[in-house]
Design a protein around this motif. Structure first.
Motif, PDB file in Angstrom:
ATOM      1  N   CYS A   1       0.826  -1.209   0.000  1.00 24.96           N
ATOM      2  CA  CYS A   1       0.000   0.000   0.000  1.00 24.96           C
ATOM      3  C   CYS A   1       0.862   1.263   0.000  1.00 24.96           C
ATOM      4  N   MET A   2       1.929   1.255   0.797  1.00 24.05           N
ATOM      5  CA  MET A   2       2.808   2.417   0.864  1.00 24.05           C
ATOM      6  C   MET A   2       3.504   2.652  -0.474  1.00 24.05           C
ATOM      7  N   HIS A   3       3.863   1.563  -1.150  1.00 24.99           N
ATOM      8  CA  HIS A   3       4.489   1.702  -2.467  1.00 24.99           C
ATOM      9  C   HIS A   3       3.519   2.360  -3.444  1.00 24.99           C
ATOM     10  N   LEU A   4       2.266   1.899  -3.449  1.00 21.74           N
ATOM     11  CA  LEU A   4       1.274   2.467  -4.359  1.00 21.74           C
ATOM     12  C   LEU A   4       0.963   3.917  -4.006  1.00 21.74           C
ATOM     13  N   ALA A   5       0.983   4.237  -2.714  1.00 27.30           N
ATOM     14  CA  ALA A   5       0.669   5.602  -2.288  1.00 27.30           C
ATOM     15  C   ALA A   5       1.804   6.582  -2.573  1.00 27.30           C
ATOM     16  N   SER A   6       3.025   6.079  -2.690  1.00 24.56           N
ATOM     17  CA  SER A   6       4.189   6.963  -2.865  1.00 24.56           C
ATOM     18  C   SER A   6       4.585   7.173  -4.318  1.00 24.56           C
ATOM     19  N   HIS A   7       3.854   6.575  -5.260  1.00 24.77           N
ATOM     20  CA  HIS A   7       4.147   6.745  -6.685  1.00 24.77           C
ATOM     21  C   HIS A   7       2.919   7.291  -7.399  1.00 24.77           C
ATOM     22  N   LYS A   8       3.154   8.179  -8.366  1.00 24.63           N
ATOM     23  CA  LYS A   8       2.069   8.832  -9.085  1.00 24.63           C
ATOM     24  C   LYS A   8       1.741   8.083 -10.374  1.00 24.63           C
ATOM     25  N   ILE A   9       0.517   8.285 -10.816  1.00 24.56           N
ATOM     26  CA  ILE A   9       0.057   7.600 -12.017  1.00 24.56           C
ATOM     27  C   ILE A   9       0.805   8.086 -13.255  1.00 24.56           C
ATOM     28  N   ASP A  10       1.365   9.295 -13.222  1.00 29.95           N
ATOM     29  CA  ASP A  10       2.075   9.769 -14.414  1.00 29.95           C
ATOM     30  C   ASP A  10       3.332   8.955 -14.696  1.00 29.95           C
ATOM     31  N   GLU A  11       3.787   8.164 -13.713  1.00 35.52           N
ATOM     32  CA  GLU A  11       4.937   7.291 -13.950  1.00 35.52           C
ATOM     33  C   GLU A  11       4.584   6.144 -14.885  1.00 35.52           C
ATOM     34  N   LEU A  12       3.307   5.874 -15.074  1.00 36.26           N
ATOM     35  CA  LEU A  12       2.868   4.805 -15.979  1.00 36.26           C
ATOM     36  C   LEU A  12       2.611   5.297 -17.391  1.00 36.26           C
ATOM     37  N   ILE A  13       2.619   6.613 -17.590  1.00 32.31           N
ATOM     38  CA  ILE A  13       2.314   7.160 -18.912  1.00 32.31           C
ATOM     39  C   ILE A  13       3.523   6.986 -19.822  1.00 32.31           C
ATOM     40  N   PRO A  14       3.386   6.282 -20.944  1.00 32.05           N
ATOM     41  CA  PRO A  14       4.532   6.067 -21.843  1.00 32.05           C
ATOM     42  C   PRO A  14       4.978   7.360 -22.506  1.00 32.05           C
ATOM     43  N   ASN A  15       6.260   7.387 -22.886  1.00 29.07           N
ATOM     44  CA  ASN A  15       6.791   8.581 -23.561  1.00 29.07           C
ATOM     45  C   ASN A  15       6.147   8.800 -24.917  1.00 29.07           C
ATOM     46  N   SER A  16       5.769   7.705 -25.550  1.00 29.73           N
ATOM     47  CA  SER A  16       5.084   7.820 -26.843  1.00 29.73           C
ATOM     48  C   SER A  16       4.071   6.690 -26.951  1.00 29.73           C
ATOM     49  N   GLY A  17       3.049   6.907 -27.723  1.00 27.97           N
ATOM     50  CA  GLY A  17       2.012   5.908 -27.887  1.00 27.97           C
ATOM     51  C   GLY A  17       0.775   6.545 -28.483  1.00 27.97           C
ATOM     52  N   LYS A  18      -0.319   5.795 -28.514  1.00 27.17           N
ATOM     53  CA  LYS A  18      -1.555   6.329 -29.073  1.00 27.17           C
ATOM     54  C   LYS A  18      -2.719   5.978 -28.165  1.00 27.17           C
ATOM     55  N   VAL A  19      -3.670   6.875 -28.122  1.00 26.16           N
ATOM     56  CA  VAL A  19      -4.892   6.684 -27.351  1.00 26.16           C
ATOM     57  C   VAL A  19      -6.068   6.872 -28.295  1.00 26.16           C
ATOM     58  N   PHE A  20      -6.980   5.921 -28.310  1.00 31.00           N
ATOM     59  CA  PHE A  20      -8.141   5.992 -29.198  1.00 31.00           C
ATOM     60  C   PHE A  20      -9.249   6.819 -28.548  1.00 31.00           C
ATOM     61  N   LEU A  21      -9.926   7.623 -29.380  1.00 32.07           N
ATOM     62  CA  LEU A  21     -11.093   8.383 -28.976  1.00 32.07           C
ATOM     63  C   LEU A  21     -12.208   8.137 -29.986  1.00 32.07           C
ATOM     64  N   LEU A  22     -13.441   8.120 -29.517  1.00 34.75           N
ATOM     65  CA  LEU A  22     -14.598   8.037 -30.397  1.00 34.75           C
ATOM     66  C   LEU A  22     -15.361   9.352 -30.327  1.00 34.75           C
ATOM     67  N   ASP A  23     -15.719   9.895 -31.491  1.00 33.46           N
ATOM     68  CA  ASP A  23     -16.514  11.117 -31.513  1.00 33.46           C
ATOM     69  C   ASP A  23     -17.937  10.802 -31.071  1.00 33.46           C
ATOM     70  N   ALA A  24     -18.498  11.686 -30.275  1.00 33.23           N
ATOM     71  CA  ALA A  24     -19.833  11.455 -29.727  1.00 33.23           C
ATOM     72  C   ALA A  24     -20.895  11.317 -30.814  1.00 33.23           C
ATOM     73  N   GLU A  25     -20.642  11.887 -32.002  1.00 34.37           N
ATOM     74  CA  GLU A  25     -21.615  11.811 -33.090  1.00 34.37           C
ATOM     75  C   GLU A  25     -21.352  10.641 -34.032  1.00 34.37           C
ATOM     76  N   MET A  26     -20.407   9.785 -33.691  1.00 34.86           N
ATOM     77  CA  MET A  26     -20.153   8.593 -34.499  1.00 34.86           C
ATOM     78  C   MET A  26     -21.319   7.621 -34.360  1.00 34.86           C
ATOM     79  N   ALA A  27     -21.650   6.938 -35.457  1.00 36.74           N
ATOM     80  CA  ALA A  27     -22.713   5.938 -35.409  1.00 36.74           C
ATOM     81  C   ALA A  27     -22.286   4.763 -34.539  1.00 36.74           C
ATOM     82  N   VAL A  28     -23.237   4.199 -33.843  1.00 41.45           N
ATOM     83  CA  VAL A  28     -22.955   3.059 -32.972  1.00 41.45           C
ATOM     84  C   VAL A  28     -22.339   1.908 -33.762  1.00 41.45           C
ATOM     85  N   LYS A  29     -22.854   1.690 -34.974  1.00 42.28           N
ATOM     86  CA  LYS A  29     -22.314   0.596 -35.792  1.00 42.28           C
ATOM     87  C   LYS A  29     -20.831   0.796 -36.059  1.00 42.28           C
TER      88      LYS A  29
END
Length: 458
Positions: free
Chosen positions: A139-167
Protein backbone atom coordinates in the motif's frame (compact mmCIF):
# COMPACT_ATOMS: atom_id res chain seq x y z
CA UNK A 1 23.08 -40.46 5.56
CA UNK A 2 19.47 -41.64 5.21
CA UNK A 3 17.46 -42.33 2.05
CA UNK A 4 14.44 -40.04 2.19
CA UNK A 5 11.48 -39.62 -0.15
CA UNK A 6 10.29 -36.08 -0.97
CA UNK A 7 7.05 -35.50 -2.92
CA UNK A 8 5.52 -32.59 -4.83
CA UNK A 9 1.72 -33.12 -5.28
CA UNK A 10 0.72 -30.05 -7.32
CA UNK A 11 1.74 -31.00 -10.86
CA UNK A 12 3.91 -29.18 -13.38
CA UNK A 13 5.93 -29.83 -16.50
CA UNK A 14 9.43 -29.87 -14.99
CA UNK A 15 9.95 -30.20 -11.24
CA UNK A 16 13.25 -30.03 -9.37
CA UNK A 17 14.13 -30.28 -5.67
CA UNK A 18 16.79 -28.21 -3.91
CA UNK A 19 18.17 -28.15 -0.34
CA UNK A 20 19.64 -25.41 1.81
CA UNK A 21 22.78 -27.42 2.63
CA UNK A 22 23.78 -27.21 -1.05
CA UNK A 23 23.32 -23.45 -1.05
CA UNK A 24 20.25 -23.98 -3.28
CA UNK A 25 22.61 -24.56 -6.22
CA UNK A 26 21.99 -28.28 -6.77
CA UNK A 27 18.77 -29.12 -8.60
CA UNK A 28 17.56 -32.71 -8.18
CA UNK A 29 15.15 -33.83 -10.94
CA UNK A 30 11.86 -35.25 -9.68
CA UNK A 31 9.95 -37.94 -11.56
CA UNK A 32 6.19 -38.22 -12.03
CA UNK A 33 4.62 -40.97 -9.96
CA UNK A 34 3.12 -43.77 -12.02
CA UNK A 35 -0.64 -43.44 -12.28
CA UNK A 36 -0.70 -39.73 -11.41
CA UNK A 37 -0.06 -36.62 -13.49
CA UNK A 38 0.26 -34.42 -10.40
CA UNK A 39 2.58 -36.18 -7.94
CA UNK A 40 6.35 -35.99 -8.43
CA UNK A 41 8.86 -37.76 -6.20
CA UNK A 42 12.58 -37.96 -5.56
CA UNK A 43 14.55 -40.21 -3.20
CA UNK A 44 17.54 -38.41 -1.73
CA UNK A 45 20.43 -39.51 0.48
CA UNK A 46 20.25 -36.89 3.23
CA UNK A 47 22.45 -36.20 6.25
CA UNK A 48 20.89 -36.38 9.72
CA UNK A 49 19.31 -33.26 11.11
CA UNK A 50 16.80 -30.61 10.07
CA UNK A 51 17.02 -29.28 6.53
CA UNK A 52 15.21 -26.67 4.46
CA UNK A 53 14.08 -27.52 0.94
CA UNK A 54 11.96 -26.08 -1.85
CA UNK A 55 10.86 -26.91 -5.38
CA UNK A 56 11.63 -25.36 -8.75
CA UNK A 57 8.41 -25.90 -10.72
CA UNK A 58 8.43 -24.69 -14.32
CA UNK A 59 11.17 -22.15 -13.50
CA UNK A 60 9.36 -20.77 -10.42
CA UNK A 61 10.41 -21.41 -6.82
CA UNK A 62 7.58 -23.00 -4.82
CA UNK A 63 6.96 -24.64 -1.48
CA UNK A 64 4.46 -27.36 -0.62
CA UNK A 65 1.76 -25.93 1.65
CA UNK A 66 0.66 -29.46 2.58
CA UNK A 67 3.96 -30.14 4.35
CA UNK A 68 5.73 -28.33 7.22
CA UNK A 69 6.97 -24.91 6.14
CA UNK A 70 8.32 -21.77 7.76
CA UNK A 71 9.91 -18.47 6.95
CA UNK A 72 13.69 -18.24 7.16
CA UNK A 73 15.80 -15.32 8.39
CA UNK A 74 15.69 -13.74 4.93
CA UNK A 75 11.91 -13.79 4.60
CA UNK A 76 11.70 -16.74 2.18
CA UNK A 77 9.17 -19.48 2.88
CA UNK A 78 10.62 -22.99 2.59
CA UNK A 79 9.61 -26.50 3.56
CA UNK A 80 11.70 -28.29 6.13
CA UNK A 81 12.30 -31.86 7.23
CA UNK A 82 13.85 -33.63 10.21
CA UNK A 83 15.96 -36.58 9.02
CA UNK A 84 16.37 -39.39 11.55
CA UNK A 85 18.27 -42.68 11.44
CA UNK A 86 17.46 -46.17 10.13
CA UNK A 87 14.39 -45.56 8.01
CA UNK A 88 13.26 -44.56 4.56
CA UNK A 89 10.33 -42.19 4.98
CA UNK A 90 8.32 -39.64 3.12
CA UNK A 91 8.60 -35.94 3.80
CA UNK A 92 5.01 -36.14 5.00
CA UNK A 93 5.96 -38.36 7.96
CA UNK A 94 7.97 -37.98 11.16
CA UNK A 95 8.16 -34.21 10.78
CA UNK A 96 7.12 -31.90 13.63
CA UNK A 97 4.48 -29.23 13.18
CA UNK A 98 5.65 -26.15 11.28
CA UNK A 99 7.29 -23.29 13.15
CA UNK A 100 7.70 -19.62 12.40
CA UNK A 101 11.51 -19.62 12.31
CA UNK A 102 14.08 -22.00 10.89
CA UNK A 103 16.07 -23.09 13.95
CA UNK A 104 18.13 -25.63 12.03
CA UNK A 105 20.37 -26.65 14.92
CA UNK A 106 17.60 -27.14 17.50
CA UNK A 107 17.70 -30.38 19.47
CA UNK A 108 14.92 -32.73 18.28
CA UNK A 109 13.99 -33.48 21.90
CA UNK A 110 12.95 -29.83 22.29
CA UNK A 111 10.09 -30.35 19.84
CA UNK A 112 8.00 -32.35 22.31
CA UNK A 113 7.53 -29.33 24.53
CA UNK A 114 6.22 -27.16 21.68
CA UNK A 115 3.42 -29.34 20.39
CA UNK A 116 0.59 -27.70 22.33
CA UNK A 117 -2.20 -25.66 20.82
CA UNK A 118 -0.95 -22.44 22.38
CA UNK A 119 2.27 -22.65 20.39
CA UNK A 120 0.37 -23.14 17.14
CA UNK A 121 -1.79 -20.11 17.91
CA UNK A 122 1.32 -17.99 18.35
CA UNK A 123 2.73 -19.33 15.08
CA UNK A 124 -0.43 -18.43 13.16
CA UNK A 125 -0.49 -14.99 14.76
CA UNK A 126 3.06 -14.37 13.60
CA UNK A 127 2.20 -15.47 10.09
CA UNK A 128 -0.84 -13.17 10.07
CA UNK A 129 1.44 -10.35 11.14
CA UNK A 130 3.66 -11.07 8.12
CA UNK A 131 0.59 -10.72 5.90
CA UNK A 132 -0.29 -7.36 7.45
CA UNK A 133 3.27 -6.09 7.06
CA UNK A 134 3.35 -7.15 3.41
CA UNK A 135 0.03 -5.45 2.73
CA UNK A 136 1.27 -2.27 4.39
CA UNK A 137 4.44 -2.22 2.26
CA UNK A 138 2.47 -2.75 -0.93
CA UNK A 139 0.00 0.00 0.00
CA UNK A 140 2.81 2.42 0.86
CA UNK A 141 4.49 1.70 -2.47
CA UNK A 142 1.27 2.47 -4.36
CA UNK A 143 0.67 5.60 -2.29
CA UNK A 144 4.19 6.96 -2.86
CA UNK A 145 4.15 6.75 -6.69
CA UNK A 146 2.07 8.83 -9.09
CA UNK A 147 0.06 7.60 -12.02
CA UNK A 148 2.07 9.77 -14.41
CA UNK A 149 4.94 7.29 -13.95
CA UNK A 150 2.87 4.81 -15.98
CA UNK A 151 2.31 7.16 -18.91
CA UNK A 152 4.53 6.07 -21.84
CA UNK A 153 6.79 8.58 -23.56
CA UNK A 154 5.08 7.82 -26.84
CA UNK A 155 2.01 5.91 -27.89
CA UNK A 156 -1.55 6.33 -29.07
CA UNK A 157 -4.89 6.68 -27.35
CA UNK A 158 -8.14 5.99 -29.20
CA UNK A 159 -11.09 8.38 -28.98
CA UNK A 160 -14.60 8.04 -30.40
CA UNK A 161 -16.51 11.12 -31.51
CA UNK A 162 -19.83 11.46 -29.73
CA UNK A 163 -21.61 11.81 -33.09
CA UNK A 164 -20.15 8.59 -34.50
CA UNK A 165 -22.71 5.94 -35.41
CA UNK A 166 -22.96 3.06 -32.97
CA UNK A 167 -22.31 0.60 -35.79
CA UNK A 168 -19.04 2.29 -36.71
CA UNK A 169 -17.95 2.41 -33.05
CA UNK A 170 -18.81 -1.29 -32.74
CA UNK A 171 -16.49 -2.13 -35.64
CA UNK A 172 -13.66 0.11 -34.42
CA UNK A 173 -13.63 -1.51 -31.00
CA UNK A 174 -13.63 -4.98 -32.54
CA UNK A 175 -10.84 -4.22 -35.02
CA UNK A 176 -8.65 -2.54 -32.40
CA UNK A 177 -9.37 -5.08 -29.65
CA UNK A 178 -10.73 -2.41 -27.30
CA UNK A 179 -13.13 -3.01 -24.42
CA UNK A 180 -13.38 0.65 -23.33
CA UNK A 181 -12.88 3.86 -25.33
CA UNK A 182 -13.20 7.52 -24.23
CA UNK A 183 -15.86 9.59 -26.02
CA UNK A 184 -14.94 13.06 -27.29
CA UNK A 185 -17.63 15.74 -27.22
CA UNK A 186 -16.53 18.24 -29.91
CA UNK A 187 -19.14 20.80 -28.85
CA UNK A 188 -17.84 21.04 -25.30
CA UNK A 189 -14.29 20.12 -26.35
CA UNK A 190 -13.82 17.54 -23.62
CA UNK A 191 -14.00 13.84 -22.81
CA UNK A 192 -17.65 13.34 -21.90
CA UNK A 193 -18.01 9.61 -21.22
CA UNK A 194 -16.64 6.13 -21.93
CA UNK A 195 -17.97 3.69 -24.52
CA UNK A 196 -17.77 0.15 -23.17
CA UNK A 197 -18.59 -3.36 -24.27
CA UNK A 198 -21.44 -3.24 -21.74
CA UNK A 199 -23.03 -0.54 -23.92
CA UNK A 200 -23.06 -2.92 -26.86
CA UNK A 201 -24.55 -5.69 -24.76
CA UNK A 202 -27.37 -3.39 -23.68
CA UNK A 203 -27.87 -2.07 -27.23
CA UNK A 204 -28.23 -5.58 -28.66
CA UNK A 205 -30.54 -6.69 -25.86
CA UNK A 206 -32.74 -3.60 -26.13
CA UNK A 207 -33.07 -3.74 -29.91
CA UNK A 208 -33.71 -7.47 -29.91
CA UNK A 209 -36.62 -6.92 -27.55
CA UNK A 210 -38.24 -4.72 -30.17
CA UNK A 211 -37.20 -6.37 -33.41
CA UNK A 212 -37.12 -9.95 -34.56
CA UNK A 213 -33.81 -9.36 -36.30
CA UNK A 214 -31.27 -6.55 -35.95
CA UNK A 215 -30.42 -4.67 -39.16
CA UNK A 216 -27.58 -2.42 -40.22
CA UNK A 217 -29.96 0.51 -40.61
CA UNK A 218 -31.05 0.38 -36.98
CA UNK A 219 -27.48 0.73 -35.76
CA UNK A 220 -26.66 3.34 -38.40
CA UNK A 221 -29.26 5.78 -37.04
CA UNK A 222 -28.06 5.46 -33.45
CA UNK A 223 -25.20 7.79 -32.58
CA UNK A 224 -23.12 7.33 -29.46
CA UNK A 225 -24.46 10.57 -27.96
CA UNK A 226 -28.06 9.58 -28.66
CA UNK A 227 -27.53 6.20 -27.04
CA UNK A 228 -25.85 7.66 -23.95
CA UNK A 229 -28.48 10.39 -23.59
CA UNK A 230 -31.30 7.88 -23.96
CA UNK A 231 -29.89 5.67 -21.23
CA UNK A 232 -29.67 8.62 -18.83
CA UNK A 233 -33.45 8.71 -18.79
CA UNK A 234 -34.91 6.58 -15.98
CA UNK A 235 -36.73 4.11 -18.20
CA UNK A 236 -36.03 1.20 -15.86
CA UNK A 237 -35.01 -1.10 -18.70
CA UNK A 238 -31.33 -1.50 -17.91
CA UNK A 239 -30.49 -4.76 -16.23
CA UNK A 240 -29.22 -4.91 -12.65
CA UNK A 241 -26.09 -2.92 -11.91
CA UNK A 242 -25.91 -1.73 -15.52
CA UNK A 243 -28.44 1.01 -14.72
CA UNK A 244 -25.90 2.55 -12.35
CA UNK A 245 -23.53 3.27 -15.25
CA UNK A 246 -25.77 5.94 -16.69
CA UNK A 247 -26.42 9.42 -15.39
CA UNK A 248 -23.25 9.72 -13.31
CA UNK A 249 -20.40 12.07 -14.27
CA UNK A 250 -17.29 10.81 -16.00
CA UNK A 251 -14.90 9.19 -13.53
CA UNK A 252 -11.42 10.59 -14.20
CA UNK A 253 -8.03 11.04 -12.56
CA UNK A 254 -5.23 13.59 -12.80
CA UNK A 255 -1.56 12.78 -13.54
CA UNK A 256 -0.50 13.76 -9.99
CA UNK A 257 -2.79 11.28 -8.25
CA UNK A 258 -1.13 8.30 -6.58
CA UNK A 259 -1.35 4.76 -7.92
CA UNK A 260 -3.28 3.84 -4.79
CA UNK A 261 -5.88 6.56 -5.29
CA UNK A 262 -6.36 5.66 -8.96
CA UNK A 263 -6.72 1.95 -8.10
CA UNK A 264 -9.26 2.81 -5.38
CA UNK A 265 -11.32 4.86 -7.85
CA UNK A 266 -11.44 1.91 -10.24
CA UNK A 267 -12.55 -0.40 -7.42
CA UNK A 268 -15.03 1.99 -5.80
CA UNK A 269 -16.81 2.88 -9.04
CA UNK A 270 -16.60 -0.69 -10.41
CA UNK A 271 -15.02 0.41 -13.70
CA UNK A 272 -12.28 -1.33 -15.68
CA UNK A 273 -10.34 1.73 -16.87
CA UNK A 274 -10.04 5.40 -16.00
CA UNK A 275 -8.92 8.31 -18.25
CA UNK A 276 -5.94 10.32 -17.00
CA UNK A 277 -6.70 13.92 -17.97
CA UNK A 278 -4.64 17.07 -17.67
CA UNK A 279 -7.47 19.43 -16.70
CA UNK A 280 -5.72 22.69 -17.60
CA UNK A 281 -5.89 21.94 -21.36
CA UNK A 282 -7.92 19.57 -21.14
CA UNK A 283 -5.77 16.78 -22.57
CA UNK A 284 -6.20 13.02 -22.45
CA UNK A 285 -2.81 11.65 -21.40
CA UNK A 286 -3.50 8.00 -20.78
CA UNK A 287 -6.17 5.39 -20.06
CA UNK A 288 -5.12 3.61 -16.87
CA UNK A 289 -6.21 0.16 -15.71
CA UNK A 290 -5.45 -2.16 -12.81
CA UNK A 291 -3.31 -4.39 -15.05
CA UNK A 292 -0.91 -1.53 -15.79
CA UNK A 293 -0.62 -0.64 -12.11
CA UNK A 294 -0.03 -4.29 -11.22
CA UNK A 295 2.69 -4.61 -13.88
CA UNK A 296 4.46 -1.57 -12.43
CA UNK A 297 4.24 -3.07 -8.95
CA UNK A 298 5.50 -6.53 -10.03
CA UNK A 299 8.47 -4.98 -11.82
CA UNK A 300 9.42 -3.09 -8.67
CA UNK A 301 9.21 -6.06 -6.29
CA UNK A 302 10.42 -8.80 -8.63
CA UNK A 303 13.90 -8.95 -7.07
CA UNK A 304 12.75 -8.15 -3.54
CA UNK A 305 10.24 -10.90 -2.79
CA UNK A 306 11.95 -11.87 0.47
CA UNK A 307 10.69 -8.64 2.04
CA UNK A 308 7.08 -9.56 1.20
CA UNK A 309 6.25 -13.03 2.61
CA UNK A 310 2.62 -12.57 1.58
CA UNK A 311 3.55 -12.85 -2.10
CA UNK A 312 4.91 -16.35 -1.54
CA UNK A 313 1.69 -17.71 -0.02
CA UNK A 314 -0.49 -20.01 -2.16
CA UNK A 315 -3.56 -18.16 -3.41
CA UNK A 316 -5.73 -21.00 -2.16
CA UNK A 317 -4.82 -20.04 1.42
CA UNK A 318 -5.73 -16.36 1.00
CA UNK A 319 -9.11 -14.63 1.15
CA UNK A 320 -9.31 -13.41 -2.43
CA UNK A 321 -11.21 -14.49 -5.50
CA UNK A 322 -14.48 -16.33 -6.05
CA UNK A 323 -14.50 -20.07 -5.34
CA UNK A 324 -16.84 -23.01 -5.73
CA UNK A 325 -18.57 -24.27 -2.63
CA UNK A 326 -16.40 -27.38 -2.83
CA UNK A 327 -13.31 -25.40 -1.86
CA UNK A 328 -15.03 -23.13 0.63
CA UNK A 329 -16.25 -20.28 -1.58
CA UNK A 330 -18.59 -17.80 0.11
CA UNK A 331 -19.75 -16.21 -3.16
CA UNK A 332 -21.53 -18.23 -5.82
CA UNK A 333 -19.36 -19.04 -8.84
CA UNK A 334 -21.51 -18.95 -11.97
CA UNK A 335 -20.83 -21.19 -14.95
CA UNK A 336 -22.32 -21.84 -18.39
CA UNK A 337 -22.81 -25.01 -20.40
CA UNK A 338 -21.93 -25.09 -24.14
CA UNK A 339 -25.62 -25.30 -25.14
CA UNK A 340 -26.72 -22.24 -23.12
CA UNK A 341 -27.96 -19.34 -25.27
CA UNK A 342 -26.15 -16.07 -25.88
CA UNK A 343 -29.07 -14.19 -24.31
CA UNK A 344 -28.78 -16.12 -21.04
CA UNK A 345 -25.04 -15.42 -20.92
CA UNK A 346 -25.51 -11.66 -21.49
CA UNK A 347 -28.28 -11.45 -18.91
CA UNK A 348 -26.11 -13.22 -16.34
CA UNK A 349 -23.14 -10.92 -16.99
CA UNK A 350 -25.27 -7.81 -16.43
CA UNK A 351 -27.49 -9.08 -13.64
CA UNK A 352 -24.57 -10.28 -11.49
CA UNK A 353 -22.26 -7.44 -12.57
CA UNK A 354 -19.47 -9.85 -13.50
CA UNK A 355 -17.00 -9.65 -16.37
CA UNK A 356 -16.78 -13.29 -17.46
CA UNK A 357 -18.29 -16.74 -16.99
CA UNK A 358 -16.48 -20.10 -17.33
CA UNK A 359 -17.98 -22.63 -19.72
CA UNK A 360 -17.80 -26.15 -18.31
CA UNK A 361 -18.79 -29.67 -19.29
CA UNK A 362 -20.96 -32.05 -17.30
CA UNK A 363 -18.11 -32.81 -14.90
CA UNK A 364 -17.36 -29.14 -14.24
CA UNK A 365 -14.15 -29.22 -16.30
CA UNK A 366 -13.14 -26.03 -18.11
CA UNK A 367 -13.97 -25.86 -21.81
CA UNK A 368 -13.86 -22.14 -22.56
CA UNK A 369 -14.91 -18.78 -21.17
CA UNK A 370 -17.35 -16.08 -22.26
CA UNK A 371 -16.50 -12.47 -21.37
CA UNK A 372 -18.21 -9.14 -21.86
CA UNK A 373 -15.55 -8.13 -24.38
CA UNK A 374 -16.53 -11.11 -26.57
CA UNK A 375 -19.63 -9.17 -27.65
CA UNK A 376 -17.49 -7.18 -30.10
CA UNK A 377 -16.79 -10.39 -32.05
CA UNK A 378 -20.34 -10.05 -33.40
CA UNK A 379 -19.08 -7.11 -35.45
CA UNK A 380 -17.08 -9.58 -37.56
CA UNK A 381 -18.81 -9.87 -40.94
CA UNK A 382 -21.80 -8.07 -39.37
CA UNK A 383 -22.78 -11.23 -37.49
CA UNK A 384 -25.08 -9.18 -35.21
CA UNK A 385 -27.49 -8.76 -38.15
CA UNK A 386 -28.05 -12.51 -38.37
CA UNK A 387 -28.58 -13.59 -34.79
CA UNK A 388 -31.36 -13.88 -32.25
CA UNK A 389 -30.27 -13.80 -28.63
CA UNK A 390 -32.55 -16.70 -27.75
CA UNK A 391 -31.27 -19.00 -30.49
CA UNK A 392 -27.49 -19.27 -30.95
CA UNK A 393 -25.83 -21.37 -28.28
CA UNK A 394 -22.71 -20.01 -26.65
CA UNK A 395 -20.44 -22.57 -28.33
CA UNK A 396 -21.51 -21.29 -31.77
CA UNK A 397 -20.99 -17.65 -30.79
CA UNK A 398 -17.46 -18.39 -29.58
CA UNK A 399 -16.54 -19.63 -33.05
CA UNK A 400 -16.51 -15.96 -34.06
CA UNK A 401 -14.10 -15.01 -31.28
CA UNK A 402 -10.34 -15.30 -31.48
CA UNK A 403 -9.42 -18.90 -30.82
CA UNK A 404 -5.94 -18.48 -29.29
CA UNK A 405 -5.25 -17.69 -25.63
CA UNK A 406 -8.90 -17.23 -24.80
CA UNK A 407 -8.36 -17.95 -21.13
CA UNK A 408 -5.52 -18.28 -18.65
CA UNK A 409 -5.37 -20.51 -15.61
CA UNK A 410 -3.67 -21.07 -12.29
CA UNK A 411 -3.95 -23.55 -9.43
CA UNK A 412 -4.67 -23.08 -5.73
CA UNK A 413 -1.03 -23.85 -4.93
CA UNK A 414 0.37 -21.05 -7.11
CA UNK A 415 1.99 -18.28 -5.04
CA UNK A 416 0.31 -14.90 -5.04
CA UNK A 417 3.25 -13.33 -6.89
CA UNK A 418 2.93 -15.84 -9.76
CA UNK A 419 -0.77 -14.97 -10.03
CA UNK A 420 0.03 -11.25 -9.95
CA UNK A 421 2.63 -11.61 -12.72
CA UNK A 422 0.19 -13.47 -14.96
CA UNK A 423 -2.52 -10.88 -14.35
CA UNK A 424 -0.09 -8.05 -15.17
CA UNK A 425 -0.04 -9.24 -18.79
CA UNK A 426 -2.17 -6.70 -20.74
CA UNK A 427 -4.24 -9.44 -22.39
CA UNK A 428 -5.03 -11.24 -19.11
CA UNK A 429 -7.90 -9.87 -17.03
CA UNK A 430 -8.67 -12.88 -14.89
CA UNK A 431 -7.33 -16.35 -14.07
CA UNK A 432 -9.51 -19.44 -13.90
CA UNK A 433 -8.42 -21.58 -10.95
CA UNK A 434 -8.47 -25.23 -11.97
CA UNK A 435 -7.58 -28.62 -10.58
CA UNK A 436 -4.46 -29.47 -12.57
CA UNK A 437 -5.45 -33.13 -12.79
CA UNK A 438 -8.99 -33.02 -14.17
CA UNK A 439 -9.30 -29.36 -15.27
CA UNK A 440 -12.31 -28.83 -13.00
CA UNK A 441 -13.01 -25.18 -12.29
CA UNK A 442 -12.40 -24.29 -8.64
CA UNK A 443 -12.55 -20.50 -8.76
CA UNK A 444 -11.76 -17.23 -10.51
CA UNK A 445 -9.25 -14.56 -9.49
CA UNK A 446 -9.54 -11.16 -11.16
CA UNK A 447 -7.44 -8.02 -11.13
CA UNK A 448 -10.04 -6.40 -8.89
CA UNK A 449 -9.80 -9.30 -6.44
CA UNK A 450 -6.05 -8.82 -6.06
CA UNK A 451 -6.29 -5.08 -5.47
CA UNK A 452 -9.21 -5.41 -3.04
CA UNK A 453 -7.19 -7.96 -1.10
CA UNK A 454 -4.17 -5.64 -0.91
CA UNK A 455 -5.94 -2.31 -0.39
CA UNK A 456 -9.08 -3.32 1.52
CA UNK A 457 -8.05 -6.02 4.01
CA UNK A 458 -11.00 -7.45 5.91
Amino acid sequence: MVFTEITWPHGGRKVFLSFSFSGWTELIPMTMTEGSCLVFRAICDLPLGRHQYKFLVDDAWRYNDQQPFAQDDYGSINNYILVEERQLFSSSLHTPAFTRSMDIDRNPQDEASSSGGGHLDRVLQLLDNDVDISRHRLCMHLASHKIDELIPNSGKVFLLDAEMAVKEAFHVMHEQGLAVVPIWDSNRRQISAMMTVSDFILILMELHRNYAMLTDEQLEVHTISAWKEGKRQPNGEAVGAAQLMFGRPLIRAGPDESLRDVAMKILDYKISTIPIIEESYPLLLHVACLGGILKYMCRHFKNNLDSLPLLQHPVGSLSLGTWTSGVGGARHLFALRPNDTLGSALNLLLRENISSIPIVDGDGSLINIYSRSDITSLAKDDAYTRIRLDQPVISQVLELADGSNRYHTCTRSDPLYVVMERLSDPVVRRLIVIDAGNQRVEGIITLSDVFRFILNPI
